[in-house]
Scaffold this motif. Structure first.
Motif, PDB file in Angstrom:
ATOM      1  N   ILE A  64       0.846  -1.189   0.000  1.00  0.00           N
ATOM      2  CA  ILE A  64       0.000   0.000   0.000  1.00  0.00           C
ATOM      3  C   ILE A  64       0.890   1.250   0.000  1.00  0.00           C
ATOM      4  CG2 ILE A  64      -1.945  -1.108   1.158  1.00  0.00           C
ATOM      5  CD1 ILE A  64      -1.025   0.124   3.757  1.00  0.00           C
ATOM      6  N   ALA A  66       0.839   5.618   0.773  1.00  0.00           N
ATOM      7  CA  ALA A  66       0.135   6.691   1.477  1.00  0.00           C
ATOM      8  C   ALA A  66       0.946   7.968   1.357  1.00  0.00           C
ATOM      9  CB  ALA A  66      -0.083   6.339   2.940  1.00  0.00           C
ATOM     10  N   THR A  70      -1.468  12.211   5.539  1.00  0.00           N
ATOM     11  CA  THR A  70      -2.793  11.609   5.487  1.00  0.00           C
ATOM     12  C   THR A  70      -2.903  10.507   6.537  1.00  0.00           C
ATOM     13  OG1 THR A  70      -2.108   9.995   3.792  1.00  0.00           O
ATOM     14  CG2 THR A  70      -2.966  12.127   3.034  1.00  0.00           C
ATOM     15  N   SER A  71      -4.091   9.906   6.627  1.00  0.00           N
ATOM     16  CA  SER A  71      -4.308   8.788   7.544  1.00  0.00           C
ATOM     17  C   SER A  71      -4.485   7.496   6.750  1.00  0.00           C
ATOM     18  CB  SER A  71      -5.538   9.030   8.419  1.00  0.00           C
ATOM     19  OG  SER A  71      -6.698   9.171   7.613  1.00  0.00           O
ATOM     20  N   VAL A  72      -4.129   6.378   7.379  1.00  0.00           N
ATOM     21  CA  VAL A  72      -4.185   5.071   6.716  1.00  0.00           C
ATOM     22  C   VAL A  72      -4.873   4.079   7.640  1.00  0.00           C
ATOM     23  CG1 VAL A  72      -2.829   3.139   5.839  1.00  0.00           C
ATOM     24  CG2 VAL A  72      -2.143   5.463   5.307  1.00  0.00           C
ATOM     25  N   LEU A  74      -5.408   0.039   8.034  1.00  0.00           N
ATOM     26  CA  LEU A  74      -5.038  -1.313   7.623  1.00  0.00           C
ATOM     27  C   LEU A  74      -6.168  -2.239   8.057  1.00  0.00           C
ATOM     28  CD1 LEU A  74      -1.277  -1.318   8.705  1.00  0.00           C
ATOM     29  CD2 LEU A  74      -2.275  -0.680   6.509  1.00  0.00           C
ATOM     30  N   VAL A 134       0.289   9.950   8.760  1.00  0.00           N
ATOM     31  CA  VAL A 134       1.437   9.229   8.212  1.00  0.00           C
ATOM     32  C   VAL A 134       2.643  10.161   8.105  1.00  0.00           C
ATOM     33  CG1 VAL A 134       2.315   7.993   6.201  1.00  0.00           C
ATOM     34  CG2 VAL A 134      -0.042   7.644   6.960  1.00  0.00           C
ATOM     35  N   GLU A 139       6.940   4.376   7.465  1.00  0.00           N
ATOM     36  CA  GLU A 139       7.142   3.400   6.394  1.00  0.00           C
ATOM     37  C   GLU A 139       7.733   2.121   6.965  1.00  0.00           C
ATOM     38  OE1 GLU A 139       8.346   4.629   2.257  1.00  0.00           O
ATOM     39  OE2 GLU A 139      10.193   3.660   2.900  1.00  0.00           O
ATOM     40  N   TYR A 157       1.321  -6.210   5.474  1.00  0.00           N
ATOM     41  CA  TYR A 157       1.149  -4.980   4.711  1.00  0.00           C
ATOM     42  C   TYR A 157       2.511  -4.274   4.616  1.00  0.00           C
ATOM     43  CZ  TYR A 157      -3.964  -5.188   5.078  1.00  0.00           C
ATOM     44  OH  TYR A 157      -5.287  -5.552   4.984  1.00  0.00           O
ATOM     45  N   LEU A 159       3.996  -0.825   3.779  1.00  0.00           N
ATOM     46  CA  LEU A 159       3.581   0.567   3.619  1.00  0.00           C
ATOM     47  C   LEU A 159       4.735   1.400   3.056  1.00  0.00           C
ATOM     48  CD1 LEU A 159       1.606   2.937   4.048  1.00  0.00           C
ATOM     49  CD2 LEU A 159       2.510   3.129   6.390  1.00  0.00           C
ATOM     50  N   VAL A 161       5.614   5.354   2.034  1.00  0.00           N
ATOM     51  CA  VAL A 161       5.167   6.730   2.239  1.00  0.00           C
ATOM     52  C   VAL A 161       5.642   7.597   1.078  1.00  0.00           C
ATOM     53  CG1 VAL A 161       5.242   8.739   3.769  1.00  0.00           C
ATOM     54  CG2 VAL A 161       5.216   6.426   4.726  1.00  0.00           C
TER      55      VAL A 161
END
Length: 343
Positions: A64, A66, A70-72, A74, A134, A139, A157, A159, A161
């Protein structure tokens, strides 16, 4: 927490042992019975083996992206009913590790992560994980491990960034145009329109972002049509910057503005100093006049002394004249005839 996990593992071991026992006993009995009984035992063993708990964990992976700030969320990746134990293990890019866990049998939630990483809501209702804001250091790898009734399941996941760069297009030296995409993650892609040769400089900043500087030579005829195209994964569309005509003059004016401001500041400083000196002298003069008006005897004393001395001086002068006249008369008696004291 560790004792609860050991209790869960002991429960699974007991279930596996019970299953093996159920399978072994019918097979032993079938060896002394007729063929029809053996066939029944075989079918029973097959039916029991289907219900055997899974001992190998099932895994899945998802990547994913992001944008920073911002907000994430999962999401909980498994379609199952409540689990005995749910754990989110976090392994960040900066080397930090933490976890967020929930034991459903005792309704206990535990975490050693920062406040920025926690459950989306209540873990007894939703096992999803929330990253509120984030940042670059968020990350990393986020692993969800659960212990349902049928075994262990793991989902990872990864992540990444994204940091959008700051972009601008300006004139450089020696008839060049400079297009800059500063502090982006990953590095931005820059191209020119119309297509032309250009040079690139790639700078890596301490926080892991990258600055791209692209420079190309231009002529006066190309200024009106020159554009810089910048693309980045954090944007849905590329940015197009136009090198406007006449901007070079504006650039030159802008470069002269600091010198003009310096000259104006110097002149204002000189004027302020002169004004201060003038005011100081003016105030000093007024203060002196005020002191004079308060103590007039110090100024008029010499004139008073001179006035007091004038009668005495006149008296001495008159006395001297009388003395001189008397002296001349007395001396005239002792000089021969025809002579006077003056000769």
């Amino acid at each position: 927490m560790i004792s609860d996990i050991h209790f869960v593992m002991k429960t699974w071991s007991a279930r596996i042992l019970l299953t093996v026992t159920v399978i072994t006993v019918p097979v032993a009995r079938g060896s002394i019975q007729n063929d029809s009984v053996q066939h029944l035992v075989s079918n029973s063993a097959t039916a029991v083996s289907v219900a055997k708990p899974a001992t190998q964990p099932t895994t899945g992976k998802t990547s994913i992206f992001a944008v920073v700030g911002t907000s994430v969320i999962l999401v909980y990746p498994f379609q199952t009913q409540k689990t005995l134990l749910t754990v989110w293990n976090v392994d960040l890019i900066n080397g930090t590790q933490c976890h967020v866990s929930y034991l459903s049998t005792k309704n206990i939630s535990d975490t050693n992560c920062s406040e920025n990483i926690n459950w989306l809501s209540r873990p007894d209702q939703d096992y999803a994980l929330l990253i509120k804001t984030v940042q670059i250091f968020n990350e990393g790898l986020y692993k969800c491990s659960i212990s349902p009734d049928r075994g262990i399941a793991i989902h990872e996941y990864t992540l990444t960034v994204l940091v959008p760069p700051q972009v601008f297009l300006t004139y450089g030296s020696n008839r060049t145009a400079v297009c800059v995409a500063a502090a982006g993650k990953p590095a931005a892609q820059i191209s020119w329109g119309p297509k032309r040769d250009f040079s690139l400089v790639n700078e890596t900043l301490p926080n892991g972002t990258k600055t791209i500087i692209s420079t190309c030579h231009i002529t006066s005829a190309e200024e009106n049509n020159l554009t810089c195209h910048i693309s980045h994964p954090a944007w849905n569309n590329s940015r197009v910057l136009l090198l406007e005509s006449g901007r070079n003059d504006q650039h030159l004016k802008a470069s002269k503005m600091p010198l003009l401001y310096s000259i104006i500041s110097l002149l204002l400083g000189i004027i302020l100093v002169l004004l201060f000196i003038y005011l100081a002298r003016l105030l000093y003069g007024k203060q002196k006049e005020a002191d004079t008006s308060k103590h007039p005897e110090t100024i008029s004393r010499p004139s008073i002394q001179e006035n007091e001395m004038e009668p005495y001086a006149t008296f001495v002068q008159k006395e001297n004249v009388i003395y001189d006249t008397t002296f001349d008369a007395s001396m005239g008696k002792h000089f021969p005839a025809g002579l006077s004291p003056s000769t």
